[in-house]
Design an enzyme around this catalytic site. Structure first.
Site, PDB file in Angstrom:
ATOM      1  N   ASP A  31      37.868  34.643  36.117  1.00  0.00           N
ATOM      2  CA  ASP A  31      37.835  35.070  37.525  1.00  0.00           C
ATOM      3  C   ASP A  31      37.286  33.970  38.445  1.00  0.00           C
ATOM      4  O   ASP A  31      36.351  34.211  39.227  1.00  0.00           O
ATOM      5  CB  ASP A  31      36.948  36.317  37.676  1.00  0.00           C
ATOM      6  CG  ASP A  31      37.314  37.429  36.698  1.00  0.00           C
ATOM      7  OD1 ASP A  31      38.504  37.589  36.388  1.00  0.00           O
ATOM      8  OD2 ASP A  31      36.388  38.154  36.269  1.00  0.00           O
ATOM      9  N   GLU A 244      44.235  44.004  41.796  1.00  0.00           N
ATOM     10  CA  GLU A 244      42.855  43.489  41.880  1.00  0.00           C
ATOM     11  C   GLU A 244      42.927  41.995  42.203  1.00  0.00           C
ATOM     12  O   GLU A 244      43.999  41.459  42.481  1.00  0.00           O
ATOM     13  CB  GLU A 244      42.106  43.724  40.559  1.00  0.00           C
ATOM     14  CG  GLU A 244      42.729  43.022  39.354  1.00  0.00           C
ATOM     15  CD  GLU A 244      42.073  43.385  38.017  1.00  0.00           C
ATOM     16  OE1 GLU A 244      41.175  44.247  37.984  1.00  0.00           O
ATOM     17  OE2 GLU A 244      42.493  42.816  36.998  1.00  0.00           O
TER      18      GLU A 244
HETATM   19  O1  FUB Z   1      36.364  40.175  34.815  1.00  0.00           O
HETATM   20  C1  FUB Z   1      36.393  41.565  34.935  1.00  0.00           C
HETATM   21  C2  FUB Z   1      37.593  41.992  35.708  1.00  0.00           C
HETATM   22  O2  FUB Z   1      38.770  41.558  35.051  1.00  0.00           O
HETATM   23  C3  FUB Z   1      37.714  41.394  37.080  1.00  0.00           C
HETATM   24  O3  FUB Z   1      36.832  41.936  38.014  1.00  0.00           O
HETATM   25  C4  FUB Z   1      39.155  41.632  37.326  1.00  0.00           C
HETATM   26  O4  FUB Z   1      39.667  40.959  38.419  1.00  0.00           O
HETATM   27  C5  FUB Z   1      39.750  41.191  36.010  1.00  0.00           C
HETATM   28  O5  FUB Z   1      39.919  39.807  35.952  1.00  0.00           O
END
Ligand code: FUB
Length: 345
Positions: A31, A244
């Site tokens: 991320d 996301e």
């Molecule tokens: O790293 C945990 C979660 O997985 C992140 O918040 C999302 O964007 C995905 O990458």
């Protein structure tokens, strides 16, 4: 690349075909939110660990506890791990799951923005400050008022305003806030409370930040992502709708909102004329990587633009053990972005 297909992957071959290598391999990182501060590159990633949690569709296996800031003198130089910048034990309101963070700078203070689950199991977004871009960061005693869900990304506009973009489906809980308050019912599946396929998709969220960057200056609101006809993308349009990993960058006075499509594993982007949108869907920045998640940032270094992203190639496909990578991205004359394939054919 969906988890079920990894058993057929020859990782030695895949790693030879990968367009980039992990920037560090002594820890797992994911991320990545990248920024240039005072001419140096700083990457604010999640710090992946194996906490022994079983894989589920709520992301319980992403049980991260702290953040490390990675710095680079230039895009070709070695990446330096600056150690623990913030630990969940030091955040009064946060219980667990230190997911994807971001950072920004204002008047010599550095701000780390991070999501975590509070003691009621609700994802909130917090802020921590430091006089150094690599921390250590001192957290605020409470999460940002009216914050919810995950994946904060804080963009500084040319007029000095800062905006936070956030939100994430399934384990990120965005669907549980559809009525404006948190739906406390235990969902049987992470897709409970989602719109039907023929309804508009859930919108990512934006809020302008206060001058001290510690709170929202306004009620958070949805960002519209529309197709070429101006219609909102639908919830069943899994190849294009927001899931996301919100990010905003600007190129030639246009605002580029980019994000992950989650269960279809693309990093896509949409272009608009305002930091609030609406944004018109334009295409893909990155095709699926090995590992379920895809999450990125876009950062200009000198006169080139780079995609900071992750995959699970170093861990041989373990979804929650990812590694940050970097690849240059290029624009067509019309402002669209040339899609990257993370592995050569
Ligand atoms: O790293 C945990 C979660 O997985 C992140 O918040 C999302 O964007 C995905 O990458």
């Amino acid at each position: 690349m969906p988890e079920e297909s990894i058993e057929h992957i020859n990782f030695d071959d895949l790693n030879k075909r990968a367009i980039s290598k992990p920037i560090v391999n002594h820890i797992y990182t994911a991320d990545p939110s990248a920024h240039v501060f005072d001419g140096k590159i700083y990457i604010y990633p999640s710090h992946d660990v194996d906490a022994g949690e079983a894989f589920d569709d709520l992301g319980s296996h992403f049980a991260m506890e702290d953040y490390h800031v990675i710095s680079m003198d230039s895009i070709d130089s070695d990446a330096v791990d600056n150690g623990v910048a913030l630990h969940v034990d030091d955040v009064a309101w946060a219980k667990q799951q230190m997911w994807a963070p971001d950072a920004n700078e204002k008047d010599g203070t550095y701000y780390l923005f991070f999501p975590a689950k509070d003691y009621e199991g609700i994802f909130r977004i917090g802020v921590a400050t430091s006089s150094s871009p690599v921390g250590p960061f001192t957290p605020q005693p409470n999460a940002i008022k009216d914050s919810f869900s995950i994946d904060p990304a804080v963009f500084k506009d040319d007029d000095g305003s800062y905006y936070m973009y956030f939100g994430g489906l399934w384990g990120g809980q965005l669907q549980r806030w559809r009525t404006g308050t948190f739906n406390p019912e235990q969902p049987e599946s992470p897709t409970a409370f989602l719109p039907n396929d023929d309804e508009p998709a859930l919108l990512p969220i934006v809020a302008k930040m206060t001058d001290d960057l510690l709170e929202f200056a306004e009620k958070p609101k949805g960002i519209e992502i529309v197709d070429e006809l101006g219609n909102l993308l639908l919830a069943g349009d899994n190849d294009r709708r927001f899931f996301e990993a919100a990010w905003l960058h600007k190129e030639k006075d246009k605002y580029y909102f980019s994000y992950s499509t989650g269960d279809t594993h693309y990093i896509c982007y949409a272009i608009g004329d305002s930091p609030y949108g609406p944004f018109t869907y334009k295409g893909r920045i990155l095709n699926p990587v090995v590992g379920w998640t895809s999450h990125h940032s876009v950062c200009k270094v000198d006169d080139k633009t780079y995609l900071f992203y992750h995959d699970s190639s170093l861990s041989k496909g373990v979804t929650h053990l990812r590694s940050v990578k970097i690849a240059e991205i290029t624009y067509n004359k019309d402002g669209t972005i040339i899609t990257l394939d993370p592995y050569l054919k």
